[in-house]
Design an enzyme around this catalytic site. Structure first.
Site, short mmCIF file in Angstrom:
data_model
loop_
_atom_site.label_atom_id
_atom_site.label_comp_id
_atom_site.label_asym_id
_atom_site.label_seq_id
_atom_site.Cartn_x
_atom_site.Cartn_y
_atom_site.Cartn_z
N HIS A 1 46.22 -80.06 68.97
CA HIS A 1 47.21 -79.22 69.68
C HIS A 1 48.31 -80.08 70.32
CE1 HIS A 1 47.62 -74.96 71.56
NE2 HIS A 1 48.80 -75.53 71.46
N GLU B 1 39.37 -73.64 70.65
CA GLU B 1 39.67 -75.04 71.01
C GLU B 1 38.93 -75.45 72.28
OE1 GLU B 1 43.90 -75.65 71.42
OE2 GLU B 1 44.28 -74.66 69.52
N ARG C 1 48.78 -70.25 66.62
CA ARG C 1 47.53 -70.02 67.34
C ARG C 1 46.38 -69.96 66.34
NH1 ARG C 1 49.38 -71.88 71.21
NH2 ARG C 1 49.73 -70.91 73.24
#
Ligand code: DGY
Length: 323
Positions: free
Chosen positions: A289, A271, A242
């Site tokens: 991601h 993000e 993360r």
């Protein structure tokens, strides 16, 4: 009996959407954009279950609803630091996630980033596409090898262990790990791994460091100036966990001051926005991601959510209940 009402917050693989439709009265977010906190608050009164993802920030305000209709949040993903667990618990909403099914896939992306950073693959690709490649020469884009090096793994859960397997058996790497709880010797022995007492001990010896701990407040900025200072100047940091685990300002400063060799990131703070400073560094490999992004895994994640829903509404404990 009318079907239970389910909100799916993003588009899912077709096969899973079809399976959901068979059993439930499903609302899809056809525009596939992220929902707002207000959208969620309203949805909490309208649906029996909501199936969110990492792009849905479900903070405490969302749960400020008199009598929520929603009884379960079936999260599509293993990480759930985007959901305020304390508030969900306080209003009696169950939360489940999708562990196991994405461990291989995410470990693959961690290894991809290790190779890309070590072998300067991003830089090389950009050079070719820009038409700047002038041909082979002994000193061109020389990187460093993974084989035989020491890999430090922060968080030795399912994904960390898969990374260790690939690194140990594929690249003959020495594995050291840091984990909150003690890891059983029968687990460590599988990859000849050694558990160290502190992150500092791990930073002292690691050539590559791969982060696999949960996000959220407990691990926010686990990597900041002090840790970059402590890492070997030749070391490479990989984050597929993360974004909040790494302090971006400190990371950009470390790249600027050449405190580390390179960084490979698949996750970011805020993000899809990315700290502008990272863009200046050729030795920062940045992926959008992609950890769980294979057809097989994305389907398996969806079916795992469906299992959890079926259990829950069938009166059983959902297999992946986290709250
Ligand atoms: C996960 O499963 O946590 C992935 O990062 C996608 O959310």
């Amino acid at each position: 009996m009318p079907k239970l009402k389910i909100l799916v917050t993003r588009r899912w693989p077709e096969a899973v959407e079809a399976a959901l439709h068979k059993k439930y009265d499903v609302t899809l977010n056809t525009s596939d954009g992220a929902l707002s906190q207000d959208d969620f608050r309203i949805a909490l009164s309208a649906y029996d279950a909501i199936l969110p993802t990492v792009t849905d920030k479900i903070g405490s305000k969302v749960f400020d609803v008199k009598k929520p209709r929603t009884r379960i949040l079936g999260n599509y993903g293993v990480g759930y630091s985007h959901i305020d667990m304390t508030s969900a618990k306080a209003v009696g909403i169950v939360v489940s996630n999708t562990p196991d099914v994405l461990s291989n896939c995410t470990a693959d992306i961690a290894i991809t980033l290790m190779l890309m950073t070590a072998r300067r693959a991003g830089e090389g690709e950009r050079e070719v596409r820009r038409g700047n490649w002038t041909g082979w020469r002994p000193t061109h884009l020389v990187g460093t090898q993974m084989t035989g090096k020491t890999l430090g793994i922060i968080g030795f859960g399912r994904i960390g262990r898969e990374v260790a397997k690939r690194a140990h058996y594929g690249f003959n790497m020495k594995i050291v790990v840091q984990n909150r709880s003690k890891i059983k010797s029968e687990v460590l022995i599988k990859t000849n791994a050694r558990q160290l007492n502190s992150i500092n001990d791990l930073l002292d010896v690691s050539d590559f460091i791969s982060i696999h701990c949960p996000g959220g407040d407990e691990n926010r900025h686990l990597f900041s100036s002090k840790q970059f200072e402590r890492m070997k100047n030749s070391a490479i940091l990989i984050n597929t966990a993360r974004g909040e685990v790494v302090d971006d300002d400190a990371l950009v400063a470390a790249l600027h001051e050449k405190k580390i060799r390179a960084v490979g990131l698949d996750v970011f703070n805020g993000e899809p926005n990315i700290h502008a400073g990272l863009m200046d560094y050729e030795n920062a490999v940045l992926l959008p991601h992609l950890g769980s992004a294979t057809q097989e895994t994305r389907e398996a994640m969806g079916f795992r959510v469906l299992d959890n829903l079926d259990d829950f509404f069938g009166g059983k404990e959902p297999r992946d209940r986290v709250v």
